[in-house]
Enzyme design. Structure first.
Site: not given
Ligand code: 3HC
Length: 692
Positions: A63, A102, A105, A125
């Site tokens: 992200a 992310g 993910e 993370e």
């Protein structure tokens, strides 16, 4: 232009390519672009299957961290990933390099993952104080098992392509034409008409795995009591296992959004950007090119010199260690070998790597051996006379354009530079001990240091795996200058009534691995004693201990005693009696101090010194000071470093306390720095000042 483009192959595969340099972070435009292209590909009858790929060296680094804490622009990442997972046409990830956070993910929501041999896949993370927030805690356990998934997420360390293939995270490892392999894989899935959703309940979690996960989770929570995200990670995984995907995803997302707001994550994100910012030197742009560094020399084969030489060797840069005498050289070279042998025995280094590193190290007696080096790092005795002699000789011997660096921790780099006819080539490279382990490198910019010498030093720092921070010339630079303030405050509080173990307990409770007195005992009290004799600074307790021959651990006595060579000290009644006597002699009525007060008395003067360092331009930003203290002095990273922490405490509170400390002690150096006062009075924060 959208950062995601779509190309349709003749075989009917839509290749959606993310192009968002430098690391393809999943910012709002990428999320929007992905969803739009995905929707179009799904609706297009000419498309049978879909591949998600990316440009550059990194697949997707996660992200966009800079968007955290701001309102989310839709579509959210979880929504994009759900659309991928539920796609009526199979979606395959072609992971060209690193897939982190992310990014992984995103790949997990796809129906297969194809990677090249050098790929790295991870969910880091945890290191940012958060947890995966787009399905990682749900889809990874279902794909590879709860215990292995938890291990990956709790460590934050990525796995290699081989490991990913073995544990089921990757479906194929291909060493050429990744896109072709991913397209073929996607078409095979489409033809079979069925593909595995990593988010479905069928997965690898069985009873044994579940039990192993619970043990690992309990252990991780115990080991990281300050990190709220570890608990949240375990809870998210467990909820998914117990209550299914939908509840698992909801629990994960709620925890993620909460953690993003938590001061711990804010502090860790501050450090993430601070570390990268530190490499930028105001006023020096990309037009300044580094000088080539193909060969290095280190003057001095002591512990520091040896450690620095190991850094060069490990980066594949040939290095010559230079000593005055054969015996000292032999001892230094033997120490390097022994260090590597220990790593091989521990299993952290292979024999082949050790041989390779040692192949880059040679030894020589006499400074002439430095003649062909592109950089020469002096790591000799900390004495101006010694340094002047060495730099004078190097000035005669070194080739034109060679960088002449000093590893001094305190001395005046400008004065050292002026002992040569080429001060523009002189720079300070302050390594921290053990030099081959510690990441921090203070690059000390002298008044005459040439811009390209700085750029070369920064470049070199990265090559040898260091975290560089550029600092100016002053006594102790950024790190040790602030340390001196803490040491002074620690001495003062002993005389005022606290005992070493109480001070150390407050400091370890704050989050340091070691308190100041345990630290001093470990380093050797005689070092500070000797330097105080030169500077005239007084430390009555430290001096008193040294006068008795108590030099810390190495003599078995210091602030603590170490019976029978113990490594952990215990309270020493003699030391405590000395402290009490010194208080009495000064007419001080001893009193007790709470942990909170100890922290205030030790840390506020450090913040104050940091503000002075900023005012004087010794550090370019407050965040540079944070990077120095977190990486060189073990300041707890979850507080973001001294300057970031200070803003959380409140600058006006610190100013008020400093005024009290200055009045009580009569020490004018404790008066709040003008910058600190201005900021406390409402003219902004350290962070604002950095941004300006
Ligand atoms: N978001 C925003 N910016 C990022 C970023 C991210 N995830 N990752 C890297 N960047 C920026 C850096 O700040 C830097 O910017 P700058 O040039 O302006 O200073 C630039 O990209 C290049 O980064 P590095 O200097 O770190 O480049 P390296 O080549 O040394 O390293 C890397 C590349 C290994 C990908 C490293 O950047 C990295 O570790 N990035 C962070 C990875 C991470 O923590 N991902 C998880 C994010 S949180 C998340 O995904 C939440 C999700 O679960 C919902």
């Amino acid at each position: 232009m959208s950062p995601v483009r779509s190309d349709i192959t003749e075989a009917g595969v839509a290749i959606l390519t993310i192009a968002n340099p430098p690391v393809n972070a999943l910012g709002a435009a990428v999320r929007g672009g992905l969803l739009e292209q995905l929707t179009q590909a799904q609706a297009n009858p000419a498309v049978t299957a879909i591949v998600i790929a990316a440009e550059g060296k990194v697949f997707v680094a996660g992200a966009d961290i800079s968007e955290f804490g701001k309102p989310i622009t839709p579509p959210s990442l979880p929504d994009v990933l759900t659309a991928i997972e539920r796609s009526p046409k199979p979606v395959v990830a072609a992971i060209n390099g690193m897939a982190l956070g992310g990014g992984l993910e995103l790949a997990l929501a796809c129906h297969a993952r194809i990677v090249p041999p050098g790929a790295k896949l991870g969910l880091p993370e945890i290191k940012l104080g958060i947890i995966p927030g787009a399905g990682g805690t749900q889809r990874l356990p279902r794909l590879i098992g709860a215990a292995p998934a938890f291990a990956m997420m709790a460590s934050g360390e990525p796995v290699t392509a081989d490991k990913a293939l073995a544990n089921g995270l990757a479906d194929e490892v291909v060493d050429s034409d990744l896109l072709a392999a991913a397209s073929a894989h996607a078409l095979r899935l489409a033809e079979a008409g069925a593909w595995r959703l990593s988010g479905t309940a069928e997965g690898k979690v069985d009873e044994a795995d579940r039990a192993a996960f619970e043990i690992a989770a309990a252990d991780a929570i115990k080991k990281a009591p300050r990190m709220p995200n570890v608990k949240a990670l375990a809870l998210s995984v467990r909820t998914g296992l117990d209550k299914g995907l939908t509840e698992g995803l909801a629990t994960e997302r709620a925890a993620f959004l909460n953690l993003v707001k938590d001061p711990t994550s804010k502090a860790l994100r501050h450090l993430f950007f601070a570390e990268r910012e530190a490499a930028r030197v105001p006023g020096i742009g990309k037009e300044v090119k580094a000088r080539p560094v193909g060969k290095a020399a280190v003057i001095g084969a002591g512990t520091m010199g040896g450690g620095i030489a190991m850094c060069f060797a490990q980066a594949g840069i040939p290095v010559t260690i230079i000593e005055v005498k054969e015996e000292a050289l032999a001892a230094g070279l033997a120490r390097i070998r022994a260090n590597y042998e220990t790593s091989v025995k521990r299993g952290s280094l292979s024999q082949a790597a050790m041989d390779r590193h040692l192949g880059f190290v040679t030894g020589a007696v006499g400074m002439e051996a430095a003649a062909d080096a592109d950089i020469i790092v002096e790591a000799a005795f900390e004495d101006m006379g010694v340094k002047a002699e060495i730099f004078g000789a190097l000035d005669r011997i070194a080739k034109p354009g060679a960088i002449l660096a000093t590893n001094t921790s305190y001395l005046d780099v400008n004065a050292i530079a002026d002992t040569t006819s080429r001060p523009q080539d002189v720079v300070g490279l302050h390594f921290f001990s053990p030099a081959n382990v510690m990441r921090l490198l203070e690059i000390v910019r002298g008044a005459k240091t040439a811009p390209d010498v700085l750029v070369t030093s920064l470049d070199l720092a990265r090559k040898i795996g260091k975290l560089p921070v550029v600092v100016g010339v002053c006594y102790g630079f950024v790190g040790n200058r602030i340390l001196a303030k803490r040491s002074q405050a620690a001495e003062r509080i002993l005389l005022a009534g606290a005992l070493p173990h109480e001070v150390d307990a407050a400091v370890t409770d704050f989050g340091f691995r070691m308190g100041p007195f345990a630290m001093l005992d470990l380093a050797g009290l005689d070092i500070g004693w000797r330097s105080r004799k030169v500077t005239g600074v007084k430390a009555p307790v430290g001096d008193g201990l040294c006068e008795q021959g108590y030099f810390g651990q190495k003599t078995g006595r210091g602030f603590y005693r170490y019976p029978d060579g113990a490594r952990k000290g215990e309270r020493d009644p003699d030391t405590e009696a000395l402290i009490t006597r010194l208080s009495e002699e000064r007419g001080i009525v001893r009193r007790s101090f709470s942990n909170e007060e100890i922290i205030a008395r030790l840390m506020y003067p450090m913040v104050n010194e940091g503000a002075k360092i900023l005012e004087e331009g010794i550090a370019a930003r407050s965040s540079d000071i944070d990077v120095v203290w977190v990486n060189g002095y073990n300041w707890p990273n979850f507080t973001g470093g001294p300057m970031h922490w200070a803003e959380g405490v409140g600058l006006s509170r610190i100013v008020e306390a400093l005024e009290t400390f200055a009045a009580e002690t009569g020490d004018e150096s404790l008066q709040p720095a003008p910058l600190l006062r201005r900021l406390a009075e409402g003219s902004g924060s350290f962070a604002d000042k950095d941004a300006a």
